[in-house]
Design a protein around this motif. Structure first.
Motif, PDB file in Angstrom:
ATOM      1  N   LEU A 121     -11.372  -0.263  16.281  1.00 27.29           N
ATOM      2  CA  LEU A 121     -12.436  -0.502  17.263  1.00 27.29           C
ATOM      3  C   LEU A 121     -12.882  -1.961  17.219  1.00 27.29           C
ATOM      4  CD1 LEU A 121     -14.628   2.711  16.831  1.00 27.29           C
ATOM      5  CD2 LEU A 121     -12.825   2.271  18.515  1.00 27.29           C
ATOM      6  N   GLY A 122     -12.929  -2.524  16.014  1.00 29.38           N
ATOM      7  CA  GLY A 122     -13.261  -3.941  15.888  1.00 29.38           C
ATOM      8  C   GLY A 122     -12.188  -4.832  16.474  1.00 29.38           C
ATOM      9  N   VAL A 123     -10.917  -4.452  16.254  1.00 26.99           N
ATOM     10  CA  VAL A 123      -9.801  -5.230  16.795  1.00 26.99           C
ATOM     11  C   VAL A 123      -9.801  -5.211  18.322  1.00 26.99           C
ATOM     12  CG1 VAL A 123      -7.281  -5.349  16.937  1.00 26.99           C
ATOM     13  CG2 VAL A 123      -8.378  -4.852  14.741  1.00 26.99           C
ATOM     14  N   LEU A 124     -10.179  -4.081  18.884  1.00 23.33           N
ATOM     15  CA  LEU A 124     -10.146  -3.922  20.341  1.00 23.33           C
ATOM     16  C   LEU A 124     -11.440  -4.335  21.024  1.00 23.33           C
ATOM     17  CD1 LEU A 124      -8.340  -0.456  20.567  1.00 23.33           C
ATOM     18  CD2 LEU A 124      -7.346  -2.724  20.970  1.00 23.33           C
ATOM     19  N   GLU A 125     -12.395  -4.860  20.278  1.00 25.30           N
ATOM     20  CA  GLU A 125     -13.699  -5.210  20.832  1.00 25.30           C
ATOM     21  C   GLU A 125     -13.628  -6.096  22.078  1.00 25.30           C
ATOM     22  OE1 GLU A 125     -17.297  -7.449  21.571  1.00 25.30           O
ATOM     23  OE2 GLU A 125     -15.419  -8.284  20.760  1.00 25.30           O
ATOM     24  N   PRO A 126     -12.711  -7.077  22.159  1.00 22.01           N
ATOM     25  CA  PRO A 126     -12.673  -7.902  23.380  1.00 22.01           C
ATOM     26  C   PRO A 126     -12.465  -7.083  24.653  1.00 22.01           C
ATOM     27  CG  PRO A 126     -11.423  -8.958  21.637  1.00 22.01           C
ATOM     28  CD  PRO A 126     -11.770  -7.580  21.141  1.00 22.01           C
ATOM     29  N   TRP A 127     -11.746  -5.953  24.559  1.00 20.08           N
ATOM     30  CA  TRP A 127     -11.504  -5.108  25.726  1.00 20.08           C
ATOM     31  C   TRP A 127     -12.510  -3.955  25.815  1.00 20.08           C
ATOM     32  CZ3 TRP A 127      -7.618  -6.815  22.404  1.00 20.08           C
ATOM     33  CH2 TRP A 127      -6.773  -7.799  22.933  1.00 20.08           C
ATOM     34  N   LEU A 128     -13.075  -3.567  24.695  1.00 16.26           N
ATOM     35  CA  LEU A 128     -14.066  -2.497  24.691  1.00 16.26           C
ATOM     36  C   LEU A 128     -15.434  -2.963  25.188  1.00 16.26           C
ATOM     37  CD1 LEU A 128     -13.443  -0.898  21.155  1.00 16.26           C
ATOM     38  CD2 LEU A 128     -12.919   0.178  23.343  1.00 16.26           C
ATOM     39  N   SER A 129     -15.761  -4.227  24.903  1.00 16.64           N
ATOM     40  CA  SER A 129     -17.145  -4.694  25.045  1.00 16.64           C
ATOM     41  C   SER A 129     -17.717  -4.523  26.444  1.00 16.64           C
ATOM     42  CB  SER A 129     -17.254  -6.163  24.612  1.00 16.64           C
ATOM     43  OG  SER A 129     -16.448  -6.988  25.423  1.00 16.64           O
ATOM     44  N   GLY A 130     -16.927  -4.819  27.496  1.00 14.50           N
ATOM     45  CA  GLY A 130     -17.433  -4.729  28.862  1.00 14.50           C
ATOM     46  C   GLY A 130     -17.867  -3.322  29.242  1.00 14.50           C
ATOM     47  N   PRO A 131     -16.917  -2.371  29.264  1.00 18.35           N
ATOM     48  CA  PRO A 131     -17.298  -0.997  29.633  1.00 18.35           C
ATOM     49  C   PRO A 131     -18.248  -0.350  28.632  1.00 18.35           C
ATOM     50  CG  PRO A 131     -14.980  -1.119  28.965  1.00 18.35           C
ATOM     51  CD  PRO A 131     -15.455  -2.513  29.110  1.00 18.35           C
ATOM     52  N   ILE A 180      -7.969   2.127  26.963  1.00 19.93           N
ATOM     53  CA  ILE A 180      -9.036   1.459  26.219  1.00 19.93           C
ATOM     54  C   ILE A 180     -10.381   1.617  26.933  1.00 19.93           C
ATOM     55  CG2 ILE A 180      -9.899  -0.772  25.422  1.00 19.93           C
ATOM     56  CD1 ILE A 180      -6.992  -1.614  24.949  1.00 19.93           C
ATOM     57  N   GLU A 181     -10.358   1.498  28.267  1.00 17.09           N
ATOM     58  CA  GLU A 181     -11.610   1.653  29.010  1.00 17.09           C
ATOM     59  C   GLU A 181     -12.163   3.066  28.854  1.00 17.09           C
ATOM     60  OE1 GLU A 181     -13.577   1.220  33.481  1.00 17.09           O
ATOM     61  OE2 GLU A 181     -11.512   0.550  33.115  1.00 17.09           O
ATOM     62  N   HIS A 182     -11.273   4.074  28.896  1.00 12.55           N
ATOM     63  CA  HIS A 182     -11.715   5.453  28.713  1.00 12.55           C
ATOM     64  C   HIS A 182     -12.320   5.633  27.319  1.00 12.55           C
ATOM     65  CE1 HIS A 182     -12.060   9.698  29.071  1.00 12.55           C
ATOM     66  NE2 HIS A 182     -10.988  10.013  28.354  1.00 12.55           N
ATOM     67  N   ALA A 183     -11.680   5.023  26.321  1.00  8.63           N
ATOM     68  CA  ALA A 183     -12.201   5.098  24.948  1.00  8.63           C
ATOM     69  C   ALA A 183     -13.558   4.405  24.861  1.00  8.63           C
ATOM     70  CB  ALA A 183     -11.205   4.461  23.978  1.00  8.63           C
ATOM     71  N   ALA A 184     -13.684   3.258  25.525  1.00 10.61           N
ATOM     72  CA  ALA A 184     -14.938   2.507  25.485  1.00 10.61           C
ATOM     73  C   ALA A 184     -16.081   3.297  26.111  1.00 10.61           C
ATOM     74  CB  ALA A 184     -14.773   1.165  26.191  1.00 10.61           C
ATOM     75  N   ARG A 185     -15.818   3.935  27.250  1.00  9.61           N
ATOM     76  CA  ARG A 185     -16.879   4.690  27.915  1.00  9.61           C
ATOM     77  C   ARG A 185     -17.240   5.942  27.121  1.00  9.61           C
ATOM     78  NH1 ARG A 185     -18.481   2.286  32.215  1.00  9.61           N
ATOM     79  NH2 ARG A 185     -17.109   0.864  33.360  1.00  9.61           N
ATOM     80  N   SER A 186     -16.254   6.558  26.497  1.00 10.45           N
ATOM     81  CA  SER A 186     -16.528   7.716  25.647  1.00 10.45           C
ATOM     82  C   SER A 186     -17.332   7.289  24.421  1.00 10.45           C
ATOM     83  CB  SER A 186     -15.216   8.372  25.215  1.00 10.45           C
ATOM     84  OG  SER A 186     -14.504   8.850  26.341  1.00 10.45           O
ATOM     85  N   LEU A 187     -16.974   6.138  23.856  1.00 12.53           N
ATOM     86  CA  LEU A 187     -17.728   5.602  22.729  1.00 12.53           C
ATOM     87  C   LEU A 187     -19.164   5.317  23.155  1.00 12.53           C
ATOM     88  CD1 LEU A 187     -17.742   4.536  19.808  1.00 12.53           C
ATOM     89  CD2 LEU A 187     -16.918   2.326  20.696  1.00 12.53           C
ATOM     90  N   GLY A 188     -19.344   4.819  24.376  1.00 15.00           N
ATOM     91  CA  GLY A 188     -20.680   4.546  24.889  1.00 15.00           C
ATOM     92  C   GLY A 188     -21.515   5.805  25.036  1.00 15.00           C
TER      93      GLY A 188
END
Length: 396
Positions: free
Chosen positions: A331-341, A302-310
């Motif tokens: 992506l909306g469902v995973l927002e609590p874990w995506l939001s930080g990175p 999830i963190e890798h996905a979040a940073r790639s999304l960023g």
């Protein structure tokens, strides 16, 4: 100027004014009065009143209960009328076929859905099945006074400007297909033509309806990653209608091969299939459960996905100068874990981040939004030319 020319000019002015008035009611349904519209558009109250009366007679608008104001006459709120003009919002996606009936209020009146492996079907088979679902969805709306404004099909891919031919559909595999040519559908004795559109563009129309005049970048995740851009309440489609392909922005030139044929697209990291594989989870529900329990592999994926999304979003925000991002689907469902990175990445990559905040919000009910948005798109003719729709009733 001849009498005929004068008549045509007067008719075109009235038609344009009807569209302006109806547009104000669409944006403020249930909370706007004749006086409000007159003030906003710079028209006389008598002119607006006549136009509203015609829209009411034409069954596009209805009056609410009188509301007493602080001064002057009590205001009568105006709203869109539901159930008299409806549209078909259809969707073909990798794992489902959906038919919805949508009214002018943007309310979904009925839904017929079939979960099926669409990739294993031919386009003709899928369109035949979709027509059966459309008939099912319309069954309860078959009154003689009900009018259908049209039908729009939401598809995960690029289409030609006319909305007839599929140009690219990496996940669906319908390149070259012409869905409208495979569609033969009648309602109340009249043929309903079909227009096709990108599914995420359709989905974004529902978000625009909820936030009239808003500007945002909408990104949603299902099998792949789809996105759309709204500027001041209007969908930015680009010259050919192909704008908004954030899922195919490169985030790693040496990354995995994407279905589009390129390497390292955002979709190869944040798309559902790639994300599940990276996390070692069989379903998105299982992935969410694993994330909630702190599974290291899942959190790393999830963190890798979040940073790639960023990385992808940072480039888009720098280019567009839009400060609101709306996440849908997984992506909306995973927002609590995506939001930080994700927030960390955007803070570094967006040039103006330290001067103006970036809002990252979630959007609910993403799976049905494409079909509902297609229904809204099918009403565009009514909203841009209400005169043609109300004429039969006004002239009685």
């Amino acid at each position: 100027m001849t009498t005929q020319d004068a008549g045509m000019t007067q008719s075109s002015v009235r038609s344009a004014n009807l569209a302006l008035v109806l547009g104000r009611i669409v944006a403020n349904s249930g909370s706007i009065s004749r006086a409000d519209i007159a003030h906003q558009l710079g028209m006389t109250r008598s002119t607006v009143s006549r136009l509203v009366d015609d829209l009411v007679i034409g069954q596009l608008v209805e009056e609410g209960e009188t509301v007493a104001g602080a001064r002057g006459r009590p205001a009568v709120p105006l709203g869109l009328r539901g159930g008299t003009v409806i549209s078909l919002g259809l969707e073909v996606n990798v794992e489902r076929l959906v038919a919805t009936v949508v009214d002018l209020r943007g309310e979904v009146r009925s839904v017929a859905q079939r979960d099926v492996d669409v990739v294993a079907m031919t386009p003709a088979e899928a369109m035949t099945a979709l027509a059966a679902l459309a008939e099912e969805a319309l069954r309860e709306e078959a009154g003689e006074d009900v009018r259908v404004s049209g039908a729009v099909l939401a598809l995960p891919g690029l289409l030609d400007r006319d909305g007839r031919r599929v140009l690219r559909a990496p996940n669906l595999g319908w390149e070259g297909a012409e869905p409208p040519a495979l569609w033969d559908f009648t309602f109340n004795g009249g043929r309903i033509d079909l227009h096709a559109a990108n599914d995420i563009d359709c989905s974004a129309l529902t978000v625009i309806r909820e936030d009239p005049g808003g500007s945002f970048l909408y990104v949603t995740g299902e099998v792949g990653i789809g996105s759309a851009v709204a500027l001041d309440g209007r969908l930015m489609t680009g010259r050919h209608g192909w704008a908004g392909e954030l899922g195919h922005v490169c985030v790693d030139p040496d990354g995995a091969l994407c279905g589009c044929g390129a390497n390292g697209c955002l979709e190869t990291v944040a798309g559902a299939r790639f994300l599940l594989a990276a996390a070692g989870q069989p379903t998105m529900d299982a992935l969410v459960e694993a994330a909630a329990s702190g599974d290291p592999r899942t959190l790393a994926a999830i963190e890798h996905a979040a940073r790639s999304l960023g990385i992808a979003l940072g480039a888009a925000l720098n280019l567009l100068d839009v400060s609101t991002v709306r996440l849908g689907g997984h992506l909306g469902v995973l927002e609590p874990w995506l939001s930080g990175p994700l927030g960390d990445e955007l803070g570094v990559r967006v040039m103006w981040a330290r001067h103006s905040g970036i809002e990252v919000e979630t959007v609910s009910e993403a799976p049905l939004r494409s079909a509902k948005g297609a229904g809204l798109a099918a009403q565009s003719g009514v909203l841009t030319d209400p005169a043609g729709w109300i004429a039969p009733l006004v002239e009685r």
